[in-house]
Design a protein around this motif. Structure first.
Motif, PDB file in Angstrom:
ATOM      1  N   ARG A 158       0.834  -1.205   0.000  1.00 50.90           N
ATOM      2  CA  ARG A 158       0.000   0.000   0.000  1.00 50.90           C
ATOM      3  C   ARG A 158       0.875   1.264   0.000  1.00 50.90           C
ATOM      4  N   SER A 159       1.883   1.268   0.836  1.00 50.68           N
ATOM      5  CA  SER A 159       2.797   2.412   0.915  1.00 50.68           C
ATOM      6  C   SER A 159       3.540   2.627  -0.403  1.00 50.68           C
ATOM      7  N   ILE A 160       4.052   1.556  -0.977  1.00 52.29           N
ATOM      8  CA  ILE A 160       4.775   1.648  -2.256  1.00 52.29           C
ATOM      9  C   ILE A 160       3.857   2.166  -3.354  1.00 52.29           C
ATOM     10  N   ILE A 161       2.664   1.617  -3.437  1.00 56.88           N
ATOM     11  CA  ILE A 161       1.713   2.016  -4.480  1.00 56.88           C
ATOM     12  C   ILE A 161       1.358   3.492  -4.347  1.00 56.88           C
ATOM     13  N   LEU A 162       1.006   3.927  -3.137  1.00 61.95           N
ATOM     14  CA  LEU A 162       0.550   5.312  -2.961  1.00 61.95           C
ATOM     15  C   LEU A 162       1.692   6.324  -3.066  1.00 61.95           C
ATOM     16  N   LYS A 163       2.919   5.931  -2.703  1.00 62.18           N
ATOM     17  CA  LYS A 163       4.064   6.836  -2.859  1.00 62.18           C
ATOM     18  C   LYS A 163       4.468   6.946  -4.322  1.00 62.18           C
ATOM     19  N   THR A 164       4.381   5.840  -5.039  1.00 60.93           N
ATOM     20  CA  THR A 164       4.772   5.813  -6.445  1.00 60.93           C
ATOM     21  C   THR A 164       3.759   6.518  -7.331  1.00 60.93           C
ATOM     22  N   ALA A 165       2.481   6.365  -6.997  1.00 60.71           N
ATOM     23  CA  ALA A 165       1.403   6.943  -7.815  1.00 60.71           C
ATOM     24  C   ALA A 165       0.362   7.594  -6.901  1.00 60.71           C
ATOM     25  N   PRO A 166       0.687   8.767  -6.342  1.00 57.41           N
ATOM     26  CA  PRO A 166      -0.226   9.413  -5.386  1.00 57.41           C
ATOM     27  C   PRO A 166      -1.561   9.834  -6.001  1.00 57.41           C
ATOM     28  N   GLN A 167      -1.658   9.830  -7.305  1.00 55.61           N
ATOM     29  CA  GLN A 167      -2.918  10.198  -7.956  1.00 55.61           C
ATOM     30  C   GLN A 167      -3.952   9.069  -7.892  1.00 55.61           C
ATOM     31  N   LEU A 168      -3.537   7.872  -7.484  1.00 56.04           N
ATOM     32  CA  LEU A 168      -4.469   6.753  -7.353  1.00 56.04           C
ATOM     33  C   LEU A 168      -5.349   6.945  -6.125  1.00 56.04           C
ATOM     34  N   THR A 169      -6.581   6.501  -6.236  1.00 60.65           N
ATOM     35  CA  THR A 169      -7.475   6.504  -5.078  1.00 60.65           C
ATOM     36  C   THR A 169      -7.685   5.070  -4.632  1.00 60.65           C
ATOM     37  N   GLU A 170      -7.811   4.914  -3.337  1.00 56.95           N
ATOM     38  CA  GLU A 170      -7.893   3.600  -2.728  1.00 56.95           C
ATOM     39  C   GLU A 170      -9.343   3.279  -2.358  1.00 56.95           C
ATOM     40  N   HIS A 171      -9.749   2.051  -2.618  1.00 58.15           N
ATOM     41  CA  HIS A 171     -11.081   1.601  -2.218  1.00 58.15           C
ATOM     42  C   HIS A 171     -11.046   0.081  -2.075  1.00 58.15           C
ATOM     43  N   ILE A 172     -12.198  -0.511  -1.809  1.00 60.14           N
ATOM     44  CA  ILE A 172     -12.304  -1.956  -1.669  1.00 60.14           C
ATOM     45  C   ILE A 172     -12.961  -2.538  -2.917  1.00 60.14           C
ATOM     46  N   LYS A 173     -12.315  -3.547  -3.501  1.00 64.00           N
ATOM     47  CA  LYS A 173     -12.857  -4.290  -4.647  1.00 64.00           C
ATOM     48  C   LYS A 173     -12.505  -5.753  -4.410  1.00 64.00           C
ATOM     49  N   TRP A 174     -13.431  -6.647  -4.705  1.00 65.25           N
ATOM     50  CA  TRP A 174     -13.209  -8.077  -4.480  1.00 65.25           C
ATOM     51  C   TRP A 174     -12.831  -8.332  -3.022  1.00 65.25           C
ATOM     52  N   ASN A 175     -13.378  -7.518  -2.125  1.00 65.38           N
ATOM     53  CA  ASN A 175     -13.155  -7.641  -0.685  1.00 65.38           C
ATOM     54  C   ASN A 175     -11.672  -7.498  -0.309  1.00 65.38           C
ATOM     55  N   ALA A 176     -10.980  -6.585  -1.024  1.00 62.55           N
ATOM     56  CA  ALA A 176      -9.565  -6.320  -0.767  1.00 62.55           C
ATOM     57  C   ALA A 176      -9.232  -4.900  -1.255  1.00 62.55           C
ATOM     58  N   PRO A 177      -8.109  -4.333  -0.809  1.00 66.49           N
ATOM     59  CA  PRO A 177      -7.713  -3.011  -1.289  1.00 66.49           C
ATOM     60  C   PRO A 177      -7.491  -2.990  -2.798  1.00 66.49           C
ATOM     61  N   SER A 178      -7.927  -1.894  -3.401  1.00 60.12           N
ATOM     62  CA  SER A 178      -7.778  -1.704  -4.842  1.00 60.12           C
ATOM     63  C   SER A 178      -7.480  -0.229  -5.094  1.00 60.12           C
ATOM     64  N   TYR A 179      -6.838   0.051  -6.210  1.00 56.77           N
ATOM     65  CA  TYR A 179      -6.380   1.413  -6.520  1.00 56.77           C
ATOM     66  C   TYR A 179      -6.860   1.806  -7.899  1.00 56.77           C
ATOM     67  N   MET A 180      -7.517   2.987  -7.950  1.00 60.76           N
ATOM     68  CA  MET A 180      -8.121   3.462  -9.191  1.00 60.76           C
ATOM     69  C   MET A 180      -7.443   4.735  -9.678  1.00 60.76           C
ATOM     70  N   LEU A 181      -7.538   4.944 -10.989  1.00 60.23           N
ATOM     71  CA  LEU A 181      -7.129   6.187 -11.631  1.00 60.23           C
ATOM     72  C   LEU A 181      -8.264   6.596 -12.545  1.00 60.23           C
ATOM     73  N   ASP A 182      -8.769   7.800 -12.348  1.00 65.09           N
ATOM     74  CA  ASP A 182      -9.878   8.319 -13.159  1.00 65.09           C
ATOM     75  C   ASP A 182     -11.072   7.364 -13.183  1.00 65.09           C
ATOM     76  N   GLY A 183     -11.382   6.763 -12.030  1.00 64.14           N
ATOM     77  CA  GLY A 183     -12.548   5.898 -11.914  1.00 64.14           C
ATOM     78  C   GLY A 183     -12.372   4.484 -12.431  1.00 64.14           C
ATOM     79  N   GLU A 184     -11.173   4.138 -12.890  1.00 66.44           N
ATOM     80  CA  GLU A 184     -10.920   2.787 -13.404  1.00 66.44           C
ATOM     81  C   GLU A 184      -9.890   2.082 -12.523  1.00 66.44           C
ATOM     82  N   ASP A 185     -10.192   0.839 -12.167  1.00 66.57           N
ATOM     83  CA  ASP A 185      -9.256   0.064 -11.354  1.00 66.57           C
ATOM     84  C   ASP A 185      -7.976  -0.200 -12.130  1.00 66.57           C
TER      85      ASP A 185
END
Length: 71
Positions: free
Chosen positions: A26-53
């Motif tokens: 989670r830390s690596i993903i959000l530091k590398t691409a801070p424009q991603l938003t985090e939510h839950i998909k498939w009952n696990a953390p997921s990261y979206m850009l412009d509304g797309e996983d």
């Protein structure tokens, strides 16, 4: 199986080992691409850009591993 509404709620229910792995990724993903938003998909953390996983953690696998799915 519980449906989680937030990543924080999800993390509370994880084992210490799995939580540490998830937090590291989670830390690596959000530091590398801070424009991603985090939510839950498939009952696990997921990261979206412009509304797309773009990245989803796969934790429900027969190996019991923390895997990344790149969409």
């Amino acid at each position: 199986m519980q449906k989680y509404q937030t990543v924080e709620n999800f993390l509370v229910d994880q084992s210490d080992d799995k939580r540490q792995q998830i937090e590291m990724l989670r830390s690596i993903i959000l530091k590398t691409a801070p424009q991603l938003t985090e939510h839950i998909k498939w009952n696990a953390p997921s990261y979206m850009l412009d509304g797309e996983d773009r990245i989803t953690l796969n934790l429900m696998n027969k190996e019991g591993l923390v895997k990344l799915v790149f969409h």
